[in-house]
Design a protein around this motif. Structure first.
Motif, PDB file in Angstrom:
ATOM      1  N   GLU A  37      -0.656   7.693   3.434  1.00 17.28           N
ATOM      2  CA  GLU A  37      -0.942   6.837   2.278  1.00 17.28           C
ATOM      3  C   GLU A  37      -0.810   5.364   2.608  1.00 17.28           C
ATOM      4  OE1 GLU A  37       2.356   9.249   0.737  1.00 17.28           O
ATOM      5  OE2 GLU A  37       1.604   8.435  -1.152  1.00 17.28           O
ATOM      6  N   PHE A  40      -0.346  -1.047   1.454  1.00 23.47           N
ATOM      7  CA  PHE A  40      -0.442  -2.508   1.486  1.00 23.47           C
ATOM      8  C   PHE A  40      -1.335  -2.935   2.639  1.00 23.47           C
ATOM      9  CE2 PHE A  40       1.254  -6.630   3.061  1.00 23.47           C
ATOM     10  CZ  PHE A  40       0.985  -7.400   1.936  1.00 23.47           C
ATOM     11  N   GLU A  60      -0.285  -1.260   6.026  1.00 25.42           N
ATOM     12  CA  GLU A  60       1.009  -0.583   5.925  1.00 25.42           C
ATOM     13  C   GLU A  60       0.847   0.736   5.192  1.00 25.42           C
ATOM     14  OE1 GLU A  60       4.370  -2.275   6.300  1.00 25.42           O
ATOM     15  OE2 GLU A  60       3.809  -4.390   6.302  1.00 25.42           O
TER      16      GLU A  60
ATOM     17  N   SER B  31       1.601  14.296   0.743  1.00 21.80           N
ATOM     18  CA  SER B  31       1.778  12.852   0.700  1.00 21.80           C
ATOM     19  C   SER B  31       3.257  12.554   0.515  1.00 21.80           C
ATOM     20  CB  SER B  31       0.933  12.254  -0.430  1.00 21.80           C
ATOM     21  OG  SER B  31       1.730  11.671  -1.434  1.00 21.80           O
ATOM     22  N   ILE B  32       3.744  11.541   1.219  1.00 23.73           N
ATOM     23  CA  ILE B  32       5.176  11.203   1.145  1.00 23.73           C
ATOM     24  C   ILE B  32       5.551  10.870  -0.294  1.00 23.73           C
ATOM     25  CG2 ILE B  32       6.962   9.562   1.876  1.00 23.73           C
ATOM     26  CD1 ILE B  32       5.588   9.413   4.611  1.00 23.73           C
ATOM     27  N   THR B  33       4.687  10.114  -0.979  1.00 20.92           N
ATOM     28  CA  THR B  33       4.992   9.717  -2.358  1.00 20.92           C
ATOM     29  C   THR B  33       5.062  10.943  -3.276  1.00 20.92           C
ATOM     30  OG1 THR B  33       3.842   7.645  -1.949  1.00 20.92           O
ATOM     31  CG2 THR B  33       4.295   8.197  -4.245  1.00 20.92           C
ATOM     32  N   GLU B  34       4.084  11.838  -3.153  1.00 17.96           N
ATOM     33  CA  GLU B  34       4.082  13.052  -3.989  1.00 17.96           C
ATOM     34  C   GLU B  34       5.339  13.877  -3.759  1.00 17.96           C
ATOM     35  OE1 GLU B  34      -0.471  14.205  -3.739  1.00 17.96           O
ATOM     36  OE2 GLU B  34       0.809  15.999  -3.774  1.00 17.96           O
ATOM     37  N   GLY B 222       9.492  12.565   6.052  1.00 12.72           N
ATOM     38  CA  GLY B 222       9.045  11.272   5.523  1.00 12.72           C
ATOM     39  C   GLY B 222       9.724  10.951   4.205  1.00 12.72           C
ATOM     40  N   ASP B 225      13.584  10.472   4.182  1.00  7.85           N
ATOM     41  CA  ASP B 225      14.049   9.121   4.488  1.00  7.85           C
ATOM     42  C   ASP B 225      13.883   8.170   3.304  1.00  7.85           C
ATOM     43  OD1 ASP B 225      15.292   7.622   6.609  1.00  7.85           O
ATOM     44  OD2 ASP B 225      13.495   6.374   6.608  1.00  7.85           O
ATOM     45  N   LYS B 288       4.412 -10.520  -1.583  1.00 12.88           N
ATOM     46  CA  LYS B 288       3.773  -9.272  -1.146  1.00 12.88           C
ATOM     47  C   LYS B 288       4.166  -8.895   0.285  1.00 12.88           C
ATOM     48  CE  LYS B 288      -0.205  -8.812  -4.123  1.00 12.88           C
ATOM     49  NZ  LYS B 288      -1.656  -8.557  -4.156  1.00 12.88           N
ATOM     50  N   GLY B 289       4.195  -7.610   0.547  1.00 12.81           N
ATOM     51  CA  GLY B 289       4.497  -7.145   1.895  1.00 12.81           C
ATOM     52  C   GLY B 289       5.543  -6.047   1.868  1.00 12.81           C
ATOM     53  N   ILE B 290       5.921  -5.600   3.060  1.00 17.94           N
ATOM     54  CA  ILE B 290       6.943  -4.559   3.178  1.00 17.94           C
ATOM     55  C   ILE B 290       7.878  -4.942   4.321  1.00 17.94           C
ATOM     56  CG2 ILE B 290       7.385  -2.102   3.580  1.00 17.94           C
ATOM     57  CD1 ILE B 290       4.571  -1.524   2.529  1.00 17.94           C
ATOM     58  N   ARG B 292      10.370  -4.091   7.236  1.00 19.83           N
ATOM     59  CA  ARG B 292      10.531  -2.939   8.120  1.00 19.83           C
ATOM     60  C   ARG B 292      11.726  -3.119   9.042  1.00 19.83           C
ATOM     61  NH1 ARG B 292       7.334   1.054   5.935  1.00 19.83           N
ATOM     62  NH2 ARG B 292       5.236   0.292   5.582  1.00 19.83           N
ATOM     63  N   TYR B 311      11.260  -0.144   2.739  1.00 20.85           N
ATOM     64  CA  TYR B 311      10.116   0.598   2.194  1.00 20.85           C
ATOM     65  C   TYR B 311       9.615  -0.076   0.921  1.00 20.85           C
ATOM     66  CZ  TYR B 311      10.943   4.865   4.984  1.00 20.85           C
ATOM     67  OH  TYR B 311      11.065   5.776   5.993  1.00 20.85           O
ATOM     68  N   LEU B 312       8.409   0.289   0.550  1.00 22.64           N
ATOM     69  CA  LEU B 312       7.947   0.094  -0.806  1.00 22.64           C
ATOM     70  C   LEU B 312       8.511   1.323  -1.529  1.00 22.64           C
ATOM     71  CD1 LEU B 312       6.077  -1.797  -2.438  1.00 22.64           C
ATOM     72  CD2 LEU B 312       4.221  -0.216  -1.950  1.00 22.64           C
ATOM     73  N   ILE B 340       7.915 -11.553   8.970  1.00 22.45           N
ATOM     74  CA  ILE B 340       6.993 -10.412   9.035  1.00 22.45           C
ATOM     75  C   ILE B 340       5.815 -10.853   9.886  1.00 22.45           C
ATOM     76  CG2 ILE B 340       5.464  -8.847   7.788  1.00 22.45           C
ATOM     77  CD1 ILE B 340       7.171  -8.966   5.410  1.00 22.45           C
TER      78      ILE B 340
END
Lengths: 124, 361
Positions: A37, A40, A60, B31-34, B222, B225, B288-290, B292, B311-312, B340
């Protein structure tokens, strides 16, 4: 894995489509699938110069950040800003959703890119 | 490369497999989010058979565990689980682990997969006691059932009344007719269970749980974590390491100075009394951004720390991170910058608990 015949590819999983003398650049199906997924994208700006095989954007996924490399050199004409709010479009259709459109600087650079068949071997 | 007994099951379920600590493990199925949200809202099932299990048995087993472990095992009752660390004399962390107490002469240690060999060497090196050290990792499998529906789902599989299994306790029970050890523990911030058994038992349980429970999703490393990250649980090698002490990591609750002696006690006590020079805090990205792992953190031009995990956050939508930050820049609401790639972004120091835990205590 979807690898359209009419595009040129890099070993780092970007594609380029030549249309009306401009180059549209995006990421491949293999890239979006490996990343998972996409959440970003950090895009360049219009009029930025990009250089063949050099980093031009960052993408990302939930898990990690990756650089995107330009398949060709040139000046950015248009940035697909829709991706800033909807980066998941790259997962949904990576070939329809190009990332940048550039003015081609040197057509000979195309010789250094892979065709669909050669790229398919990279993905194996 | 090692495989768990569930390897083929993961592949059939469509998992993307990755190398983790020498094991081929499922990173993600869909999916990691799911998978993350399934654990927060319903239930998820993890194969965590890579984890190490080390048994300490014998008349002096408690003396041995007491010398090595930062937390107080003497205060434990049989059937209790306790979290803590093995530390070096300077307070660095050899590993963080769970200790299961069967009785004064029998303890089970559950350790990180990447550290099994190191832990065994460490234990054996200090074992001058009448106690045997047995590595049970190769014939033990483990799965974790986590989420608000975990008890309802597991209750259908066992005659044992799970209302009696309290937070951080364990019991031996049958799951689908297989003898298992079950603890009410986990690594997600949700209610749930960790189930240990033979390879065959865990394979059957994992598959049957998925077959019989529609809302239950197989979940990969995934989301394991992202889940532990949101509730500020540390991951060895990130928030804890041989150079990051439990005091710096904000895990002083797992270090018992009431104990007279354990390896690392003096160094940790000194650090606690003098206050550590740096601390693991939360950062929230203001643009904006992530963020790491490994990104440097700056106060003006001075580097004042680094991101340990970022993470987001799937549950909150916030772009956040845990970071090890030098004092005095660790105070809440301090504005800092993170590098970043080629640019600097603004961040604010905040509490590292990004999401509220929902344990059944």
């Amino acid at each position: 894995m979807n690898i359209p015949k009419d595009l040129y590819y890099t070993e780092t999983h970007e594609w380029v489509r030549i249309e009306d003398g401009f180059a549209y650049i995006g990421i491949t199906d293999y890239a979006q699938d490996s990343l998972g997924e996409i959440v970003f994208i950090e895009l360049p700006e219009e009029n930025d110069q990009v250089t063949q095989f050099s980093e031009f954007a960052a993408i990302e996924s939930v898990k990690a950040a990756s650089d995107l490399n330009a398949p060709l050199s040139g000046v950015v004409v248009t940035v697909n800003e829709e991706l800033e709010d909807n980066p998941e479009l790259l997962n949904e259709d990576p070939y329809e959703n190009w990332i940048i459109k550039i003015e081609i600087e040197d057509k000979l650079e195309l010789n250094k890119l892979l065709n669909a068949e050669e790229y398919a071997e990279v993905c194996e | 490369m090692k495989q768990t007994i569930l390897h083929d099951t993961h592949v059939l379920l469509g998992a993307k497999m990755v190398d983790f600590a020498g094991f081929m493990m499922p990173l993600v199925y869909t999916s990691i989010t799911e998978e993350h949200l399934a654990v927060r809202e319903q239930a998820g099932l993890f194969d965590v058979s890579h984890m190490g299990e080390i048994r300490l048995v014998g008349p002096d087993a408690n003396d041995l565990v007491d010398l090595l472990f930062t937390n107080n095992t003497r205060a434990m009752t049989a059937g209790q689980v306790l979290y803590g660390m093995f530390c070096t004399p300077t307070g660095g962390v050899v590993d963080d682990l769970l200790v299961y107490k069967f009785n004064d002469q029998n303890f089970l240690l559950v350790v990180n997969a990447a550290n099994i060999e190191k832990d065994l060497a460490w234990i054996n090196q200090h074992n001058t006691f009448d106690a045997d050290v047995i590595d049970e990792s190769d014939h033990t499998s483990e799965c974790a059932l986590q989420g608000p529906l975990a008890q309802t789902i597991l209750q259908k599989a066992t005659p044992y009344d799970l209302d009696n299994l309290k937070f951080f306790t364990f019991e031996e029970m049958d799951i689908y007719g297989h003898a298992c050890l079950v603890s009410r523990t986990g690594y997600t911030g949700e209610d749930g269970f960790e189930i240990y058994g033979t390879h065959e038992a865990i394979k059957a349980i994992f598959q049957t749980l998925l077959e019989e429970n529609a809302p239950l999703k197989p979940c990969g490393l995934g989301c394991r974590d992202t889940l532990r990250f949101e509730v500020a649980l540390p991951l060895y090698g990130h928030e804890l390491s041989e150079t990051i002490t439990p005091i710096e990591a904000g895990l002083g609750f797992a270090v018992s100075f009431a104990k007279s002696a354990f390896i690392g006690r003096e160094a940790l006590l000194k650090q606690k009394e003098a206050k550590p020079h740096r601390r693991v805090v939360g950062l929230e990205l203001l643009e904006k951004g992530i963020l790491r792992e490994g990104y440097d953190v700056y106060a003006d031009t001075a580097r004042v720390g680094h991101v340990t995990t970022g993470y987001l956050s799937p549950s909150t939508g916030l772009s956040v991170a845990m970071a090890l930050i030098d004092k005095p820049h660790d105070k809440k609401d301090t504005l800092l910058e993170v590098a970043i790639r080629k640019k600097r972004v603004k961040v604010k120091v905040r509490n590292k608990k990004f999401y509220e835990k929902h344990y059944n205590k």
